[in-house]
Design a protein around this motif. Structure first.
Motif, PDB file in Angstrom:
ATOM      1  N   VAL A  96      26.446  32.220 -13.433  1.00 12.86           N
ATOM      2  CA  VAL A  96      25.547  33.229 -12.841  1.00 12.86           C
ATOM      3  C   VAL A  96      25.942  33.421 -11.388  1.00 12.86           C
ATOM      4  O   VAL A  96      26.156  32.454 -10.659  1.00 12.86           O
ATOM      5  N   VAL A  97      26.035  34.694 -10.978  1.00 10.33           N
ATOM      6  CA  VAL A  97      26.435  34.983  -9.604  1.00 10.33           C
ATOM      7  C   VAL A  97      25.530  36.030  -8.963  1.00 10.33           C
ATOM      8  O   VAL A  97      25.225  37.054  -9.557  1.00 10.33           O
ATOM      9  N   ALA A 112      21.497  34.909  -3.329  1.00 17.16           N
ATOM     10  CA  ALA A 112      20.826  33.768  -3.968  1.00 17.16           C
ATOM     11  C   ALA A 112      21.775  32.628  -4.350  1.00 17.16           C
ATOM     12  O   ALA A 112      21.528  31.463  -4.020  1.00 17.16           O
ATOM     13  N   THR A 113      22.861  32.960  -5.068  1.00 19.78           N
ATOM     14  CA  THR A 113      23.705  31.835  -5.512  1.00 19.78           C
ATOM     15  C   THR A 113      24.532  31.274  -4.346  1.00 19.78           C
ATOM     16  O   THR A 113      24.879  30.089  -4.349  1.00 19.78           O
ATOM     17  N   VAL A 142      24.419  27.234  -3.500  1.00 21.63           N
ATOM     18  CA  VAL A 142      25.631  26.419  -3.308  1.00 21.63           C
ATOM     19  C   VAL A 142      25.598  25.764  -1.928  1.00 21.63           C
ATOM     20  O   VAL A 142      25.896  24.568  -1.781  1.00 21.63           O
ATOM     21  N   THR A 143      25.206  26.522  -0.921  1.00 17.00           N
ATOM     22  CA  THR A 143      25.130  25.973   0.445  1.00 17.00           C
ATOM     23  C   THR A 143      24.123  24.820   0.497  1.00 17.00           C
ATOM     24  O   THR A 143      24.380  23.775   1.107  1.00 17.00           O
ATOM     25  N   ALA A 144      22.981  25.012  -0.163  1.00 17.65           N
ATOM     26  CA  ALA A 144      21.942  23.966  -0.147  1.00 17.65           C
ATOM     27  C   ALA A 144      22.469  22.676  -0.793  1.00 17.65           C
ATOM     28  O   ALA A 144      22.271  21.575  -0.252  1.00 17.65           O
ATOM     29  N   PHE A 145      23.169  22.802  -1.922  1.00 16.43           N
ATOM     30  CA  PHE A 145      23.711  21.586  -2.565  1.00 16.43           C
ATOM     31  C   PHE A 145      24.802  20.952  -1.702  1.00 16.43           C
ATOM     32  O   PHE A 145      24.907  19.729  -1.643  1.00 16.43           O
ATOM     33  N   LEU A 162      26.225  27.587 -15.011  1.00 12.60           N
ATOM     34  CA  LEU A 162      26.761  27.134 -13.728  1.00 12.60           C
ATOM     35  C   LEU A 162      26.450  28.189 -12.672  1.00 12.60           C
ATOM     36  O   LEU A 162      26.306  29.370 -12.991  1.00 12.60           O
ATOM     37  N   ILE A 163      26.393  27.745 -11.427  1.00 12.58           N
ATOM     38  CA  ILE A 163      26.114  28.675 -10.327  1.00 12.58           C
ATOM     39  C   ILE A 163      27.406  28.939  -9.555  1.00 12.58           C
ATOM     40  O   ILE A 163      28.053  28.009  -9.064  1.00 12.58           O
ATOM     41  N   GLY A 164      27.772  30.225  -9.485  1.00 15.39           N
ATOM     42  CA  GLY A 164      29.024  30.597  -8.825  1.00 15.39           C
ATOM     43  C   GLY A 164      28.789  31.429  -7.573  1.00 15.39           C
ATOM     44  O   GLY A 164      27.769  32.127  -7.438  1.00 15.39           O
ATOM     45  N   SER A 165      29.749  31.336  -6.667  1.00 15.07           N
ATOM     46  CA  SER A 165      29.739  32.151  -5.434  1.00 15.07           C
ATOM     47  C   SER A 165      31.166  32.094  -4.891  1.00 15.07           C
ATOM     48  O   SER A 165      31.969  31.267  -5.344  1.00 15.07           O
ATOM     49  N   PHE A 166      31.477  32.937  -3.921  1.00 17.83           N
ATOM     50  CA  PHE A 166      32.802  32.800  -3.301  1.00 17.83           C
ATOM     51  C   PHE A 166      32.936  31.433  -2.635  1.00 17.83           C
ATOM     52  O   PHE A 166      34.030  30.873  -2.560  1.00 17.83           O
TER      53      PHE A 166
END
Ligand code: MLT
Length: 234
Positions: free
Chosen positions: A25-26, A31-32, A36-39, A117-121
């Motif tokens: 999910v992107v 949001a994603t 990712v930054t928070a994790f 899974l959580i995706g982002s650049f």
């Protein structure tokens, strides 16, 4: 050969059988990228929630409540949806309940997938390496904007397809469209996105630095994954 497909809007997800797929999910803006930054800064878990009211109730269970609607922090919530709010050292070990206009809705609609899974650049290479090693067919679910397709999530889909394409067969034409788009944009994504509807919306709200940050590739190596309704690290 494994297959890859792209669902350009969560409204199209009924067209896909997600039960045997790893779904990425992107929601690039934002949001994603925030998740990712928070994790990467040590949060223990994030519970993604579609409804604002249900998210608010998580405060009583000891969660930090985070979220936005239409790009703006929800009044009374602890945090909004800027990645810069999740870089704080005090974030470590927190449990967060998160609701957003599109990102958490896309996660909700993807439930039933074999994996989410959580995706982002920000974690593109980490996600790509994981998918290469796994046996699962892949579906990238773009959060879009209120059911409509957007540029930035389609660009991420194209970037991920581009890294995997030699090893994985496109299941339909959407991965080819997304990859072509990414190849046109990749040398200056910020400029390419200057006409995108959500970039314009965020600019109107005076949110500028988040846009550039969310387009940064491979800043983090973390992969959030959904387990029993809760995102934790893979
Ligand atoms: C969303 O989920 O719609 C977005 O992350 C909106 C935003 O940029 O805050």
């Amino acid at each position: 050969m494994k297959t890859i497909d792209v669902c350009l809007s969560p409204e199209l997800i009924h067209l896909y059988d997600v039960s045997d797929k790893a779904v990425v999910v992107v929601d690039i803006l934002r949001a994603t990228s925030c998740m990712v930054t928070a994790f990467a800064h040590g949060v223990e878990c994030i519970v993604p929630i579609a409804s604002e009211r249900e998210c608010e109730q998580m405060k009583l269970k000891g969660y930090v409540i985070s979220g936005e609607r239409n790009g703006q922090k929800i009044p009374g919530f602890d945090k909004g949806n800027s990645p810069f709010e999740y870089m704080d050292e005090n974030i470590s070990g927190l449990k967060i309940a998160f609701t957003t206009t599109n990102g958490t809705q896309a996660i909700e609609k993807s439930k039933g997938a074999k994996k989410i899974l959580i995706g982002s650049f920000l974690n593109l290479s980490a996600v790509s390496k994981y998918l290469l090693m796994s046996d699962d067919n892949i579906l990238i679910v773009c959060a879009g904007w209120k059911g409509k397709v957007n540029l930035e999530d389609s660009l991420f889909a194209g970037a991920l397809v581009d890294t995997l394409r030699k090893h994985i067969e496109p299941d339909c034409d959407a991965p080819i469209i997304a990859q072509e788009l990414y190849l046109r944009a990749k040398d200056d994504m910020l400029n390419f996105l200057s006409t995108s509807s959500h970039v314009k919306r965020l600019n109107r709200l005076n949110i500028h630095k988040d846009i550039e940050f969310c387009l940064t590739q491979d800043k983090y190596g973390v992969i959030p994954v959904l387990n029993r309704g809760e995102l934790t690290l893979l």
